[in-house]
Scaffold this motif. Structure first.
Motif, PDB file in Angstrom:
ATOM      1  N   SER A 129      -5.099   3.512   5.345  1.00 46.45           N
ATOM      2  CA  SER A 129      -4.749   2.088   5.256  1.00 46.45           C
ATOM      3  C   SER A 129      -3.295   1.854   5.645  1.00 46.45           C
ATOM      4  O   SER A 129      -2.980   0.933   6.419  1.00 46.45           O
ATOM      5  N   TYR A 130      -2.413   2.696   5.132  1.00 52.52           N
ATOM      6  CA  TYR A 130      -0.982   2.498   5.391  1.00 52.52           C
ATOM      7  C   TYR A 130      -0.651   2.671   6.869  1.00 52.52           C
ATOM      8  O   TYR A 130       0.013   1.812   7.477  1.00 52.52           O
ATOM      9  N   TYR A 131      -1.105   3.751   7.457  1.00 53.33           N
ATOM     10  CA  TYR A 131      -0.742   4.013   8.849  1.00 53.33           C
ATOM     11  C   TYR A 131      -1.483   3.091   9.816  1.00 53.33           C
ATOM     12  O   TYR A 131      -0.970   2.803  10.904  1.00 53.33           O
ATOM     13  N   SER A 132      -2.638   2.613   9.423  1.00 56.29           N
ATOM     14  CA  SER A 132      -3.323   1.614  10.255  1.00 56.29           C
ATOM     15  C   SER A 132      -2.558   0.295  10.249  1.00 56.29           C
ATOM     16  O   SER A 132      -2.408  -0.358  11.293  1.00 56.29           O
ATOM     17  N   LEU A 133      -2.064  -0.099   9.075  1.00 53.16           N
ATOM     18  CA  LEU A 133      -1.247  -1.311   9.003  1.00 53.16           C
ATOM     19  C   LEU A 133       0.063  -1.135   9.769  1.00 53.16           C
ATOM     20  O   LEU A 133       0.535  -2.076  10.424  1.00 53.16           O
ATOM     21  N   ARG A 190      -7.986   9.675  -3.698  1.00 55.15           N
ATOM     22  CA  ARG A 190      -7.677   8.404  -3.026  1.00 55.15           C
ATOM     23  C   ARG A 190      -6.555   8.533  -2.004  1.00 55.15           C
ATOM     24  O   ARG A 190      -6.180   7.542  -1.361  1.00 55.15           O
ATOM     25  N   LEU A 191      -6.003   9.722  -1.870  1.00 59.16           N
ATOM     26  CA  LEU A 191      -4.878   9.914  -0.957  1.00 59.16           C
ATOM     27  C   LEU A 191      -5.261   9.614   0.488  1.00 59.16           C
ATOM     28  O   LEU A 191      -4.512   8.958   1.222  1.00 59.16           O
ATOM     29  N   SER A 192      -6.422  10.069   0.905  1.00 57.73           N
ATOM     30  CA  SER A 192      -6.844   9.863   2.288  1.00 57.73           C
ATOM     31  C   SER A 192      -7.024   8.382   2.605  1.00 57.73           C
ATOM     32  O   SER A 192      -6.569   7.902   3.655  1.00 57.73           O
ATOM     33  N   ILE A 249       0.828  -1.212   0.000  1.00 58.66           N
ATOM     34  CA  ILE A 249       0.000   0.000   0.000  1.00 58.66           C
ATOM     35  C   ILE A 249       0.858   1.256   0.000  1.00 58.66           C
ATOM     36  O   ILE A 249       0.384   2.345  -0.372  1.00 58.66           O
ATOM     37  N   SER A 250       2.130   1.134   0.396  1.00 58.31           N
ATOM     38  CA  SER A 250       2.989   2.317   0.426  1.00 58.31           C
ATOM     39  C   SER A 250       3.323   2.818  -0.975  1.00 58.31           C
ATOM     40  O   SER A 250       3.616   4.010  -1.149  1.00 58.31           O
ATOM     41  N   ILE A 251       3.268   1.950  -1.969  1.00 54.89           N
ATOM     42  CA  ILE A 251       3.606   2.371  -3.337  1.00 54.89           C
ATOM     43  C   ILE A 251       2.535   3.289  -3.923  1.00 54.89           C
ATOM     44  O   ILE A 251       2.854   4.388  -4.399  1.00 54.89           O
ATOM     45  N   PRO A 252       1.241   2.908  -3.922  1.00 51.69           N
ATOM     46  CA  PRO A 252       0.241   3.881  -4.394  1.00 51.69           C
ATOM     47  C   PRO A 252       0.158   5.124  -3.515  1.00 51.69           C
ATOM     48  O   PRO A 252      -0.157   6.211  -4.012  1.00 51.69           O
TER      49      PRO A 252
END
Length: 363
Positions: free
Chosen positions: A212-216, A205-207, A186-189
């Protein structure tokens, strides 16, 4: 020629003068600030965001300074080691990968802040609008790429430490590895969206990418921290029974467990995710130093490993089996089989003599 409206004060080798605007400012009380000097065309929300970014840059600078000190101390410890095996080169490679990435990231923050707040201070909408419009500038791209790759490298250490602390039990790894791979994916997009904020397709889609990234990231660190803390806490009594409370305290104290588990960054990312979910502008204060707090927690673990104060597989095995095969001191651990016997020492000392004296027999 100096205008007559300026208040000129001549000194011995120099003179100073004040423009009329400064003279008027001096005559006003400090609390009475002229609202006409406020930024034009900038909303209150953007002002809050800019203020949070400013505080975040200050904290990021302090965190990078702490990271630099830890890296220098780590290099000093590693260079002083007499033996340089695989672990030595692994620590060198790991730390020398993290620190340059952190340096590139903070350099990009400084340069882009200069572009936003100094070189283009009158950009319509202020520095926050400038950031969105010029997010694809090479300076910002360099910083975002460094900030994306940094956690990829940093989190490998915690997977390794989790595996070691749990005595190489494979069942402990699948869950964090899956989360790590998902976070990496998810860090790539998210990176693409961060450097293409002028494209509304990516901005929309940035938000969702960020949440998603910081939750993971939070889930990964909570799992690793909790499992390491649980394991070290359960082994405390075993290690005390084997090595004694004094020696065991160097490995089982609360501070040691907090450092070994990366607890500081886990707290940091948890607070950030909570603040971000509420939409509070304070989130940017936690976001900008995020990378460097991650580096500090990982570098502390690496420093303990370099000093031979971290939990190792031999120490975990000794605690599990209840048999101490290590001689533990307050500074480092040395295998007992590496300590030569008195007979071996006598032989060694005899061989170290010059050849013409080796044939002499001591009576």
């Amino acid at each position: 020629m100096i205008p007559s409206s300026y208040n000129v004060t001549f000194g011995a080798p120099f003179f100073a003068f004040e423009p009329p605007a400064l003279q008027r400012a001096r005559s006003r009380p400090m609390a009475a600030k002229d609202p006409s000097y406020s930024p034009v065309g900038v909303s209150a929300h953007d002002l809050q965001a800019e203020r949070a970014c400013f505080y975040g840059v200050l904290l990021a600078t302090l965190a990078y300074g702490a990271l630099s000190m830890l890296y220098i101390q780590l290099i000093q410890v590693l260079l002083a080691r007499p033996k340089r095996g695989q672990s030595f080169w692994a620590l060198i490679a790991y730390s020398s990968s993290l620190f340059p990435l952190a340096t590139l990231a903070i350099a990009a923050v400084f340069k882009f802040s200069e572009m936003s707040y100094i070189e283009n201070r009158n950009y319509p909408g202020g520095p926050y609008a400038f950031y969105r419009a010029y997010s694809s500038d090479y300076v910002n791209v360099l910083g975002e790429v460094s900030g994306t790759v940094f956690p990829w490298v940093a989190d490998i250490l915690m997977l390794s430490r989790l595996f070691v602390v749990w005595n190489h039990k494979w069942w402990i790894l699948p869950c964090p590895v899956v989360v790590y791979v998902a976070k990496l994916a998810i860090s790539i997009p998210l990176l693409i969206a961060l450097i293409r904020q002028y494209d509304m397709g990516w901005v929309s889609r940035l938000s969702s990418f960020g949440i998603s990234y910081y939750s993971l990231t939070m889930a990964f660190n909570i799992y690793v921290t909790a499992m390491i803390c649980l394991r070290l806490h359960t082994m405390r009594s075993k290690l005390e029974a084997v090595a004694g409370k004094l020696h065991a305290s160097f490995y089982t104290s609360g501070i040691t467990i907090f450092v070994e588990s990366g607890g500081f960054f886990t707290l940091w990312i948890t607070v950030y995710v909570i603040v971000r979910s509420r939409g509070n502008f304070v989130q940017d204060i936690f976001l900008l130093p995020y990378l460097f707090t991650l580096g500090i927690t990982r570098m502390l673990v690496v420093l303990r490993m370099a000093q031979d104060r971290a939990w190792s597989r031999d120490l975990v095995t000794a605690a599990d089996r209840g048999v101490l095969e290590w001689q533990i001191s307050s500074t480092h651990s040395v295998p007992l089989h590496d300590i030569p016997s008195s007979a071996a020492m006598a032989t060694y000392n005899h061989k170290s003599l010059p050849r013409k004296f080796q044939d002499d027999q001591l009576v």
